[in-house]
Design a protein around this motif. Structure first.
Motif, PDB file in Angstrom:
ATOM      1  N   PRO A  70       0.678  -1.151   0.158  1.00 39.37           N
ATOM      2  CA  PRO A  70       0.056  -0.231   0.134  1.00 39.37           C
ATOM      3  C   PRO A  70       0.903   1.324   0.084  1.00 39.37           C
ATOM      4  CG  PRO A  70      -0.846  -1.388   1.575  1.00 39.37           C
ATOM      5  CD  PRO A  70       0.484  -2.249   0.985  1.00 39.37           C
ATOM      6  N   HIS A  71       0.342   2.366  -0.642  1.00 39.69           N
ATOM      7  CA  HIS A  71       1.023   3.506  -0.579  1.00 39.69           C
ATOM      8  C   HIS A  71       1.461   3.972   0.849  1.00 39.69           C
ATOM      9  CE1 HIS A  71       1.891   7.705  -1.306  1.00 39.69           C
ATOM     10  NE2 HIS A  71       1.732   7.625  -2.568  1.00 39.69           N
ATOM     11  N   PRO A  72       2.804   4.371   0.703  1.00 33.19           N
ATOM     12  CA  PRO A  72       3.327   4.647   2.320  1.00 33.19           C
ATOM     13  C   PRO A  72       2.822   5.599   2.880  1.00 33.19           C
ATOM     14  CG  PRO A  72       5.017   5.159   0.261  1.00 33.19           C
ATOM     15  CD  PRO A  72       3.997   4.286  -0.050  1.00 33.19           C
ATOM     16  N   ARG A  73       2.338   6.700   2.373  1.00 37.99           N
ATOM     17  CA  ARG A  73       1.911   7.596   3.019  1.00 37.99           C
ATOM     18  C   ARG A  73       0.441   7.970   3.190  1.00 37.99           C
ATOM     19  NH1 ARG A  73       6.337   8.926   0.239  1.00 37.99           N
ATOM     20  NH2 ARG A  73       5.358   9.327  -1.393  1.00 37.99           N
ATOM     21  N   MET A  74      -0.369   6.826   2.663  1.00 31.17           N
ATOM     22  CA  MET A  74      -1.609   6.991   2.518  1.00 31.17           C
ATOM     23  C   MET A  74      -2.442   7.098   3.812  1.00 31.17           C
ATOM     24  SD  MET A  74      -3.146   3.332   1.478  1.00 31.17           S
ATOM     25  CE  MET A  74      -4.825   3.571   1.773  1.00 31.17           C
ATOM     26  N   LEU A  75      -2.065   6.370   4.966  1.00 33.76           N
ATOM     27  CA  LEU A  75      -2.416   6.280   6.207  1.00 33.76           C
ATOM     28  C   LEU A  75      -2.451   7.733   6.972  1.00 33.76           C
ATOM     29  CD1 LEU A  75      -1.697   2.892   7.266  1.00 33.76           C
ATOM     30  CD2 LEU A  75      -3.759   3.595   6.287  1.00 33.76           C
ATOM     31  N   GLU A  76      -1.646   8.799   6.630  1.00 33.00           N
ATOM     32  CA  GLU A  76      -1.418   9.910   7.340  1.00 33.00           C
ATOM     33  C   GLU A  76      -1.936  11.129   6.515  1.00 33.00           C
ATOM     34  OE1 GLU A  76       2.858   9.279   6.526  1.00 33.00           O
ATOM     35  OE2 GLU A  76       2.980  11.550   6.905  1.00 33.00           O
ATOM     36  N   ARG A  77      -2.777  10.673   5.163  1.00 25.92           N
ATOM     37  CA  ARG A  77      -3.375  11.794   4.176  1.00 25.92           C
ATOM     38  C   ARG A  77      -4.950  11.779   4.369  1.00 25.92           C
ATOM     39  NH1 ARG A  77       0.511  11.179  -0.781  1.00 25.92           N
ATOM     40  NH2 ARG A  77       2.298  12.574  -0.116  1.00 25.92           N
ATOM     41  N   ALA A  78      -5.450  12.764   5.015  1.00 22.16           N
ATOM     42  CA  ALA A  78      -6.817  12.953   4.863  1.00 22.16           C
ATOM     43  C   ALA A  78      -7.351  13.129   3.524  1.00 22.16           C
ATOM     44  CB  ALA A  78      -7.367  14.161   5.665  1.00 22.16           C
ATOM     45  N   PHE A  79      -6.370  13.638   2.627  1.00 19.34           N
ATOM     46  CA  PHE A  79      -6.857  13.977   1.406  1.00 19.34           C
ATOM     47  C   PHE A  79      -7.074  12.492   0.554  1.00 19.34           C
ATOM     48  CE2 PHE A  79      -3.415  13.396  -1.501  1.00 19.34           C
ATOM     49  CZ  PHE A  79      -2.215  13.643  -0.519  1.00 19.34           C
ATOM     50  N   VAL A  80      -6.357  11.564   1.100  1.00 23.27           N
ATOM     51  CA  VAL A  80      -6.624  10.260   0.282  1.00 23.27           C
ATOM     52  C   VAL A  80      -7.674   9.347   1.202  1.00 23.27           C
ATOM     53  CG1 VAL A  80      -5.511   7.932   0.085  1.00 23.27           C
ATOM     54  CG2 VAL A  80      -4.391  10.034  -0.354  1.00 23.27           C
ATOM     55  N   LEU A  81      -7.593   9.599   2.442  1.00 24.63           N
ATOM     56  CA  LEU A  81      -8.718   8.777   3.336  1.00 24.63           C
ATOM     57  C   LEU A  81     -10.008   8.991   3.605  1.00 24.63           C
ATOM     58  CD1 LEU A  81      -6.484   8.258   6.607  1.00 24.63           C
ATOM     59  CD2 LEU A  81      -6.963   6.578   4.804  1.00 24.63           C
ATOM     60  N   ALA A  82     -10.251  10.470   3.198  1.00 21.41           N
ATOM     61  CA  ALA A  82     -11.824  10.924   2.925  1.00 21.41           C
ATOM     62  C   ALA A  82     -12.183  10.478   1.805  1.00 21.41           C
ATOM     63  CB  ALA A  82     -11.659  12.515   3.183  1.00 21.41           C
ATOM     64  N   PRO A  83     -11.983  10.650   0.607  1.00 22.17           N
ATOM     65  CA  PRO A  83     -12.442   9.953  -0.686  1.00 22.17           C
ATOM     66  C   PRO A  83     -12.707   8.569  -0.365  1.00 22.17           C
ATOM     67  CG  PRO A  83     -10.851  11.580  -1.161  1.00 22.17           C
ATOM     68  CD  PRO A  83     -10.893  11.314   0.442  1.00 22.17           C
ATOM     69  N   LEU A  84     -11.497   7.971   0.069  1.00 27.70           N
ATOM     70  CA  LEU A  84     -11.479   6.568  -0.030  1.00 27.70           C
ATOM     71  C   LEU A  84     -12.586   5.813   0.944  1.00 27.70           C
ATOM     72  CD1 LEU A  84     -10.045   3.981  -1.046  1.00 27.70           C
ATOM     73  CD2 LEU A  84      -8.469   4.059   0.797  1.00 27.70           C
ATOM     74  N   ALA A  85     -12.727   6.597   2.087  1.00 28.39           N
ATOM     75  CA  ALA A  85     -13.733   6.106   3.066  1.00 28.39           C
ATOM     76  C   ALA A  85     -15.133   6.050   2.430  1.00 28.39           C
ATOM     77  CB  ALA A  85     -13.870   6.827   4.434  1.00 28.39           C
ATOM     78  N   GLU A  86     -15.239   7.088   1.403  1.00 29.08           N
ATOM     79  CA  GLU A  86     -16.752   7.022   0.940  1.00 29.08           C
ATOM     80  C   GLU A  86     -16.961   6.028   0.123  1.00 29.08           C
ATOM     81  OE1 GLU A  86     -17.185  10.712  -1.544  1.00 29.08           O
ATOM     82  OE2 GLU A  86     -18.799   9.825  -2.558  1.00 29.08           O
ATOM     83  N   ILE A  87     -16.108   5.597  -0.727  1.00 29.96           N
ATOM     84  CA  ILE A  87     -16.100   4.337  -1.520  1.00 29.96           C
ATOM     85  C   ILE A  87     -15.925   2.677  -1.111  1.00 29.96           C
ATOM     86  CG2 ILE A  87     -16.253   5.643  -3.688  1.00 29.96           C
ATOM     87  CD1 ILE A  87     -13.380   4.535  -4.282  1.00 29.96           C
ATOM     88  N   ALA A  88     -15.170   3.066   0.083  1.00 32.60           N
ATOM     89  CA  ALA A  88     -14.516   1.739   0.660  1.00 32.60           C
ATOM     90  C   ALA A  88     -14.309   1.799   2.055  1.00 32.60           C
ATOM     91  CB  ALA A  88     -13.234   1.187  -0.088  1.00 32.60           C
ATOM     92  N   PRO A  89     -15.107   2.186   3.091  1.00 27.22           N
ATOM     93  CA  PRO A  89     -15.066   2.473   4.243  1.00 27.22           C
ATOM     94  C   PRO A  89     -14.417   1.177   5.053  1.00 27.22           C
ATOM     95  CG  PRO A  89     -17.561   2.256   3.896  1.00 27.22           C
ATOM     96  CD  PRO A  89     -16.636   2.249   2.407  1.00 27.22           C
ATOM     97  N   GLY A  90     -15.061   0.134   4.627  1.00 26.38           N
ATOM     98  CA  GLY A  90     -14.535  -1.270   5.217  1.00 26.38           C
ATOM     99  C   GLY A  90     -13.310  -1.751   4.896  1.00 26.38           C
ATOM    100  N   LEU A  91     -12.629  -1.160   3.872  1.00 30.66           N
ATOM    101  CA  LEU A  91     -11.403  -1.874   3.371  1.00 30.66           C
ATOM    102  C   LEU A  91     -10.386  -1.779   4.445  1.00 30.66           C
ATOM    103  CD1 LEU A  91      -9.655  -2.506   0.792  1.00 30.66           C
ATOM    104  CD2 LEU A  91      -8.863  -0.115   0.619  1.00 30.66           C
ATOM    105  N   ALA A  92      -9.766  -2.831   4.702  1.00 29.83           N
ATOM    106  CA  ALA A  92      -8.752  -3.026   5.732  1.00 29.83           C
ATOM    107  C   ALA A  92      -7.243  -2.585   5.091  1.00 29.83           C
ATOM    108  CB  ALA A  92      -8.510  -4.382   6.348  1.00 29.83           C
ATOM    109  N   VAL A  93      -6.437  -1.727   5.929  1.00 31.17           N
ATOM    110  CA  VAL A  93      -5.340  -1.578   5.379  1.00 31.17           C
ATOM    111  C   VAL A  93      -4.321  -1.583   6.808  1.00 31.17           C
ATOM    112  CG1 VAL A  93      -3.848   0.240   4.334  1.00 31.17           C
ATOM    113  CG2 VAL A  93      -6.186   0.323   3.664  1.00 31.17           C
ATOM    114  N   GLY A  94      -3.551  -2.449   6.727  1.00 29.73           N
ATOM    115  CA  GLY A  94      -2.934  -2.547   7.914  1.00 29.73           C
ATOM    116  C   GLY A  94      -3.455  -2.888   9.240  1.00 29.73           C
ATOM    117  N   GLY A  95      -4.613  -3.702   8.910  1.00 29.89           N
ATOM    118  CA  GLY A  95      -5.415  -4.287  10.028  1.00 29.89           C
ATOM    119  C   GLY A  95      -6.399  -3.333  10.409  1.00 29.89           C
ATOM    120  N   ARG A  96      -6.664  -2.255  10.213  1.00 33.06           N
ATOM    121  CA  ARG A  96      -7.805  -1.318  10.454  1.00 33.06           C
ATOM    122  C   ARG A  96      -8.204  -1.027   9.301  1.00 33.06           C
ATOM    123  NH1 ARG A  96      -7.495   0.760  15.463  1.00 33.06           N
ATOM    124  NH2 ARG A  96      -5.804   0.196  16.796  1.00 33.06           N
ATOM    125  N   SER A  97      -9.851  -0.754   9.319  1.00 34.97           N
ATOM    126  CA  SER A  97     -10.620  -0.208   8.201  1.00 34.97           C
ATOM    127  C   SER A  97      -9.983   1.319   7.901  1.00 34.97           C
ATOM    128  CB  SER A  97     -11.914  -0.265   8.564  1.00 34.97           C
ATOM    129  OG  SER A  97     -12.416   0.832   9.355  1.00 34.97           O
TER     130      SER A  97
END
Ligand SMILES: Nc1nc2nc(S)n(CCO)c2c(=O)[nH]1
Length: 161
Positions: A117-144
């Motif tokens: 997975p992209h190394p900085r995705m978990l610290e980036r709200a600009f990535v996580l907010a759109p992603l949570a809209e289409i895949a809220p339950g997707l697990a990355v590193g053991g957390r949704s």
């Protein structure tokens, strides 16, 4: 043909008409026989991350289904950026379009020029907010993704109508 893999992308831009560029990039990916765009989030206006003295970005997240291997998908994404006249200038500087591979199935890849997975995705709200809209339950590193979004500072992230 190869197996289909579910891949999540982050797209962004803060020069020209980013919404138009991102739409065009997704059409380029979908036009390839190997790849289908399955879902695209709303548009989000997001404060610049990394280099602050630049315009706000527009960001989306997209789910695609592809038979391309990770390297080949990366090449297709870079090719789409080039077609849209993306010139790769200063790191983290303004850009017409940026396509990042966030997650590729359950693969973990640490190679030069390709980390999934992209190394900085978990610290980036600009990535996580759109992603949570289409895949809220997707697990990355053991957390949704939804949990990951709650753990970051999402100040200034604005979902557009
Ligand atoms: N808000 C925001 N900040 C960014 N900084 C960089 S670099 N990028 C390009 C993607 O890594 C962005 C982005 O897409 N959105």
């Amino acid at each position: 043909p190869g197996q289909n893999n579910t891949v999540y992308l982050s797209l962004g831009g803060n020069l020209g008409d980013p919404a138009q560029s991102m739409g065009a990039a997704l059409r380029i990916l979908d036009a390839d026989d190997s790849t289908r765009v399955v879902a695209v989030s709303s548009l989000y206006r997001t404060p610049p991350w990394g280099k602050l003295d630049q315009p706000d970005f527009l960001n989306v997240a997209a789910e695609i289904s592809t038979t391309l291997a990770p390297r080949a998908l990366l090449a297709l994404c870079l090719d789409a950026e080039r077609k849209l006249k993306r010139v790769r200038e200063e790191r983290w500087g303004p850009r017409l379009i940026d396509i990042d591979i966030l997650v590729y199935g359950k693969r973990i890849i640490h190679e030069t020029g390709l980390e999934v997975p992209h190394p900085r995705m978990l610290e980036r709200a600009f990535v996580l907010a759109p992603l949570a809209e289409i895949a809220p339950g997707l697990a990355v590193g053991g957390r949704s993704v939804a949990e990951r979004l709650n753990a970051v500072d999402a100040a200034g992230i604005e979902r557009l109508p």
